[in-house]
Design a protein around this motif. Structure first.
Motif, short mmCIF file in Angstrom:
data_model
loop_
_atom_site.label_atom_id
_atom_site.label_comp_id
_atom_site.label_asym_id
_atom_site.label_seq_id
_atom_site.Cartn_x
_atom_site.Cartn_y
_atom_site.Cartn_z
N ARG A 1 0.83 -1.22 0.00
CA ARG A 1 0.00 0.00 0.00
C ARG A 1 0.86 1.26 0.00
NH1 ARG A 1 -4.82 -1.07 4.48
NH2 ARG A 1 -5.56 -3.08 3.66
N LEU A 2 1.88 1.29 0.87
CA LEU A 2 2.68 2.51 0.96
C LEU A 2 3.52 2.72 -0.30
CD1 LEU A 2 3.08 4.85 2.89
CD2 LEU A 2 5.12 3.72 3.78
N LEU A 3 4.02 1.66 -0.90
CA LEU A 3 4.75 1.79 -2.16
C LEU A 3 3.84 2.37 -3.24
CD1 LEU A 3 6.73 -1.57 -2.17
CD2 LEU A 3 7.75 0.71 -2.09
N GLY B 1 6.64 -1.82 13.08
CA GLY B 1 7.67 -0.80 13.19
C GLY B 1 7.51 0.23 12.09
N SER B 2 8.60 0.80 11.64
CA SER B 2 8.56 1.81 10.59
C SER B 2 8.32 1.16 9.23
CB SER B 2 9.88 2.59 10.54
OG SER B 2 10.07 3.35 11.72
N VAL B 3 7.47 1.81 8.44
CA VAL B 3 7.26 1.41 7.05
C VAL B 3 7.62 2.62 6.21
CG1 VAL B 3 5.66 0.43 5.38
CG2 VAL B 3 5.36 -0.07 7.81
N VAL B 4 8.52 2.43 5.24
CA VAL B 4 9.06 3.54 4.47
C VAL B 4 8.97 3.24 2.97
CG1 VAL B 4 11.10 4.98 4.04
CG2 VAL B 4 10.68 4.05 6.34
N ALA B 5 8.61 4.25 2.19
CA ALA B 5 8.58 4.10 0.73
C ALA B 5 9.07 5.39 0.09
CB ALA B 5 7.17 3.77 0.24
N GLY C 1 -3.68 4.08 10.46
CA GLY C 1 -2.61 3.14 10.14
C GLY C 1 -2.93 2.31 8.91
N GLU C 2 -4.06 2.58 8.25
CA GLU C 2 -4.46 1.81 7.07
C GLU C 2 -3.85 2.35 5.78
OE1 GLU C 2 -6.20 -0.95 6.86
OE2 GLU C 2 -6.80 -1.17 8.95
N VAL C 3 -3.07 3.39 5.86
CA VAL C 3 -2.28 4.03 4.79
C VAL C 3 -3.12 4.99 3.94
CG1 VAL C 3 -0.63 3.74 2.91
CG2 VAL C 3 -0.74 2.02 4.73
N ALA C 4 -4.14 4.52 3.24
CA ALA C 4 -4.90 5.41 2.36
C ALA C 4 -5.57 6.53 3.14
CB ALA C 4 -5.94 4.60 1.58
N GLU C 5 -6.20 6.18 4.26
CA GLU C 5 -6.85 7.20 5.09
C GLU C 5 -5.83 8.19 5.64
OE1 GLU C 5 -9.11 5.30 8.12
OE2 GLU C 5 -10.21 4.03 6.72
N ASP C 6 -4.64 7.69 5.91
CA ASP C 6 -3.60 8.57 6.47
C ASP C 6 -3.04 9.52 5.41
OD1 ASP C 6 -3.40 7.37 9.25
OD2 ASP C 6 -3.06 5.60 8.02
#
Length: 295
Positions: A44-46, A74-78, A138-143
């Protein structure tokens, strides 16, 4: 092949960027050996970074998106750029979590929401722009939607989806869309968009039906005239190199540089984005230490 398209309504009120990132999500899983929930979160984050990168101008521009909500992932980075290249990692790729009550992977529980989303735009010159916003789910799109609303005051809607084989942990489909209201937008257009988004199916459902990015944008812009501006191929790519490793080593003190090698006479460094390993010989370390002493 993964691809991204940029579209706009003909009245200039709305723009949308849509991406099929299925191959990217699979490559990320293969590189990082992610669990099902980690595959979904990173995928999702990518995809989000690819969409956000398409908003950048300039060949040297890139956007880095970091999420850490205190969850077990932990941390998720893209990182994404305007040329369709993305890369990323998740701090704890092997994290296992039970599925939610609705049978879906618990990405929000994996990332958590007690933290921030940080967005760093590097335009290739000058100081980068740094923005941040509190995580909402934390669901990515909403953030991502919340980030644009609170940090940049741009009305935005984002939908992301990654379909994962829960047994193998492999993503089979991934994609997303980012819609923004442009300055001077007509009220009629924004009202129509709101109605269209209410009936929009989840991203993975549309992908599973075989819908193209153009067809998905057509649903978002239903009842409006719109056009496709351009298309960009997407790929998981890393710009790491031995030279970058040496530059990182050069930040250490000369005496520390000389002691980096192991018993085999080499220092080894692995890229956190692509997993590629670099071996630096003692001779190269000694030369790097000498160069720093002479400065």
């Amino acid at each position: 092949m993964d691809r991204l398209i940029r579209t706009i309504t003909k009245d200039g009120s709305l723009m949308a960027i849509a991406a099929d990132s299925s191959d990217i999500a699979l490559v990320a899983h293969q590189v990082h050996h992610t669990s099902p929930v980690a595959s979904a979160a990173l995928g999702r984050l990518l995809t989000g970074a690819a969409l956000m990168g398409a908003l950048l101008k300039g060949p040297g521009s890139s956007v880095t998106v970091k999420m850490n909500g205190g969850g077990p992932l932990g941390s998720v980075v893209a990182i994404g750029d305007g040329r369709g290249h993305v890369r990323g990692y998740v701090q704890n790729p092997g994290t296992q979590l039970p599925v939610r009550g609705d049978g879906k992977l618990d990405v929000g529980g994996g990332i958590g929401k007690n933290g921030l989303m940080a967005v760093i735009r590097d335009f290739g010159e000058g100081e980068p722009y740094i923005g941040q916003a509190r995580l909402v789910s934390g669901e990515v799109a909403e953030d991502i939607t919340s980030y644009y609303a609170t940090s940049e005051q741009i009305p935005t809607a984002c939908a992301l989806g990654v379909l994962v084989d829960k047994e193998a942990g492999e993503p089979t489909l991934a994609g997303g869309i980012l819609v923004q209201v442009l300055p001077g937008a007509l009220e009629k257009a924004t009202e129509q968009l709101e109605e269209n988004l209410k009936t929009l199916s989840p991203m993975t459902t549309m992908l599973a039906k075989g819908m193209t990015m153009e067809e998905i944008c057509g649903l978002v812009f239903a009842g409006m005239e719109w056009e496709k501006l351009d298309e960009t191929p997407l790929s998981y790519g890393c710009n790491c190199s031995k030279e970058r490793v040496l530059r990182a080593f050069s930040t250490l003190k000369p005496e520390e540089i000389r002691t980096l090698a192991g018993e085999d006479g080499y220092a080894e460094a692995a890229c956190q984005y692509c997993g590629k390993k670099y071996r630096i010989s003692q001779k190269e370390l000694d030369e790097l230490a000498r160069q720093k002493e002479e400065k």
